[in-house]
Design a protein around this motif. Structure first.
Motif, short mmCIF file in Angstrom:
data_model
loop_
_atom_site.label_atom_id
_atom_site.label_comp_id
_atom_site.label_asym_id
_atom_site.label_seq_id
_atom_site.Cartn_x
_atom_site.Cartn_y
_atom_site.Cartn_z
N ARG A 120 0.83 -1.23 0.00
CA ARG A 120 0.00 0.00 0.00
C ARG A 120 0.85 1.26 0.00
O ARG A 120 0.34 2.36 0.21
CB ARG A 120 -0.93 -0.01 1.22
N LEU B 183 2.64 4.10 -1.79
CA LEU B 183 2.55 4.76 -3.10
C LEU B 183 2.92 6.23 -2.95
O LEU B 183 2.56 6.86 -1.95
CB LEU B 183 1.11 4.63 -3.65
N ARG C 257 -1.75 6.66 -1.04
CA ARG C 257 -2.99 6.02 -1.52
C ARG C 257 -4.19 6.73 -0.88
O ARG C 257 -4.04 7.38 0.15
CB ARG C 257 -3.02 4.54 -1.15
N CYS D 39 -0.49 3.16 -11.71
CA CYS D 39 -1.42 2.98 -10.59
C CYS D 39 -2.09 4.31 -10.23
O CYS D 39 -3.30 4.38 -10.00
CB CYS D 39 -0.64 2.41 -9.41
N LEU E 60 -5.95 5.29 -10.38
CA LEU E 60 -6.68 5.82 -9.23
C LEU E 60 -7.40 7.11 -9.60
O LEU E 60 -8.57 7.33 -9.26
CB LEU E 60 -5.72 6.10 -8.06
N ALA F 83 -8.96 1.24 -8.62
CA ALA F 83 -7.98 0.99 -7.54
C ALA F 83 -7.29 -0.35 -7.75
O ALA F 83 -7.93 -1.40 -7.70
CB ALA F 83 -8.68 1.02 -6.19
#
Ligand SMILES: Cc1ncc(COP(=O)(O)O)c(C=O)c1O
Length: 447
Positions: free
Chosen positions: A43, A45, A49, A397, A401, A406
């Motif tokens: 998780r 990022l 995130r 990613c 998003l 997701a």
């Protein structure tokens, strides 16, 4: 959220603008969680995130009101989708009846009988708190059963983060009894097993990473049963991801193999924290209190088969029995895979979506055309796990998003029975536009 063309910096800027509430929580989180504010390696990022408030079916929503089609699906555990009504009801009812009795109870028996019905190799079961714990327990059982110490594992196969199951040479790891060899090389396996030092050989269900980002060769997998028997090593298939996701009988039922032990997690409980080792009764004699102490395991664990977990597990396993959720997730995976591959082709991007109810994204050269769409178009592990792609995938990613999709690092799409064809159609549009985005930024080239 917009899907217009952006530079790399402007994408991050726009993401921050559309996620102010998440930014605020991230700013608090970095002061208490060292992994850039994240609580799980997958998780992490840049910049952060989204912070989620709730989820239902195939969707989840963040603190800023942004809606996402979710392809993380509880790290693969939610084949029934988020907050399946039957699971919610079962857990709510059990909550009122008691979370933990410090006693035996009927639900644990009912659950294990359902697991046995689903997976014929199950003669005995031992529940624990998570998949990794189940793998550690399987190693202990194998050592006691065989009287040997060594563990044979395969490159890239993931079994958790503890010393004996994580990548060799990872920081802080002490695991001198573990040998790791390349996947799919039968001669190498036989060379090691012939030393007659190995208690256990561990293989990830489907192949390495989330049900088979790097798949097993079928002949290789079929040969393992005979080889392990010949040299007295126990064979474990880690079906923490694939168990009851790939089929009611797990991945092993798809390929037609029977290991000595299997580990389960994720889907087996319908989404609550769980692990289980299942397998041959003679191996599980280590738990029998009458077994001499030098061959016995006294298994503790506060959360083993607690009633709340069992209420969800029983409900989920009943829903898995007819194979309908697995079939639906698989069909949606095939649809996503096929539609996504059309997009890659149309955009002249060298890559491939492949897999079953977990669809992997490969970006790289096409070395051959596999006859089976479950397989990547290369056998070169270095191309599939290409560290040079990490930045590109993070950026993809973020693009996804920003378009309401997701994923965990744009590596794979985890499907559930709650996804719809409309979800996939929406995803495919976003996927094409996100790919265009990273091409425009100059981090991905067209062929
Ligand atoms: C194949 C496999 N085994 C084991 C584990 C570890 O399971 P847990 O995270 O429940 O400890 C995972 C987690 O993703 C996994 O993918």
């Amino acid at each position: 959220m917009s899907g217009t063309m952006l530079t790399r910096e402007s994408l991050v800027e726009q993401y921050k603008q559309t996620h102010p509430g998440s930014q605020k929580l991230h700013d608090r989180a970095v002061k208490v969680f060292s992994a850039n504010g994240a609580t799980h390696g997958a998780r992490i990022l840049e910049p952060f995130r989204p912070y989620i408030t709730h989820a239902k079916g195939s969707r989840k929503w963040d603190v800023d009101g942004n809606e996402y089609i979710d392809y993380g699906m509880g790290h693969g555990s939610l084949i029934l989708g988020h907050s399946h009504p039957a699971i919610v009801q079962a857990v709510q009812e059990q909550m009122a009846k008691g979370v933990h009795y410090s006693e035996n109870h009927e639900l644990e028996v009912e659950w294990v009988e359902l697991i046995k019905k689903l997976m014929p190799m199950v003669e005995r079961t031992e529940f624990c708190a998570c998949g990794q714990e189940a793998n550690i327990m399987a190693i202990r059982l194998a050592r006691i059963f065989t009287g040997r110490k060594k563990v044979l594992r395969f490159e890239e196969n993931f079994h958790g983060w503890a010393d004996e199951v994580v990548s060799k040479g990872a920081a802080g790891v002490v695991a001198p009894e573990v040998t790791i060899i390349p996947m799919n090389e039968l001669n190498k396996v036989e060379e090691e097993l012939a030393k007659k030092e190995y208690a256990i050989i561990m293989t990830e269900g489907g192949g390495a990473h989330m049900a088979g980002q790097i798949p097993w060769d079928t002949e290789f997998i079929h040969a393992l049963s005979g080889l392990t028997k010949k040299y007295g090593t126990l064979w474990l298939i880690d079906e923490v991801v694939t168990g009851f996701r790939d089929a009611p009988g797990g991945w092993q039922s798809l390929v037609g193999v029977t290991p000595d032990m299997t580990t389960l997690g994720k889907c087996v409980s319908g989404g609550l924290a769980v692990g289980a080792v299942v397998g041959r009764a003679d191996i599980f004699e280590a738990f029998n209190p009458k077994t001499p102490v030098e061959r016995r395991i006294r298994h503790t664990g506060t959360w083993n088969a607690n009633p709340l977990l069992c209420s969800a597990g029983v409900t989920a396993c009943k829903l898995y029995l007819d194979g309908e959720p697995q079939k639906r997730a698989y069909e949606l995976g095939v649809y996503l895979r096929d539609q996504g591959n059309k997009v890659l082709k149309k955009l002249n991007i060298s890559g491939r979506l492949y897999g079953r109810s977990i669809v992997h994204l490969y970006l790289g050269p096409i070395d051959y055309e596999p006859s089976d769409p479950n397989l990547p178009p290369t056998k070169d592990v270095k191309k599939i796990i290409n560290p040079a792609m990490v930045t590109l995938r993070s950026q993809l990613c973020l693009h996804l998003l920003q378009r309401g999709i997701a994923t965990l690092g744009a590596r794979f799409f985890v499907l559930s029975a709650a996804h719809t064809k409309e979800d996939i159609d929406q995803t495919i549009v976003a996927f094409g536009s996100a790919l265009d985005g990273i091409v425009a930024e100059g981090i991905l080239e067209r062929t």
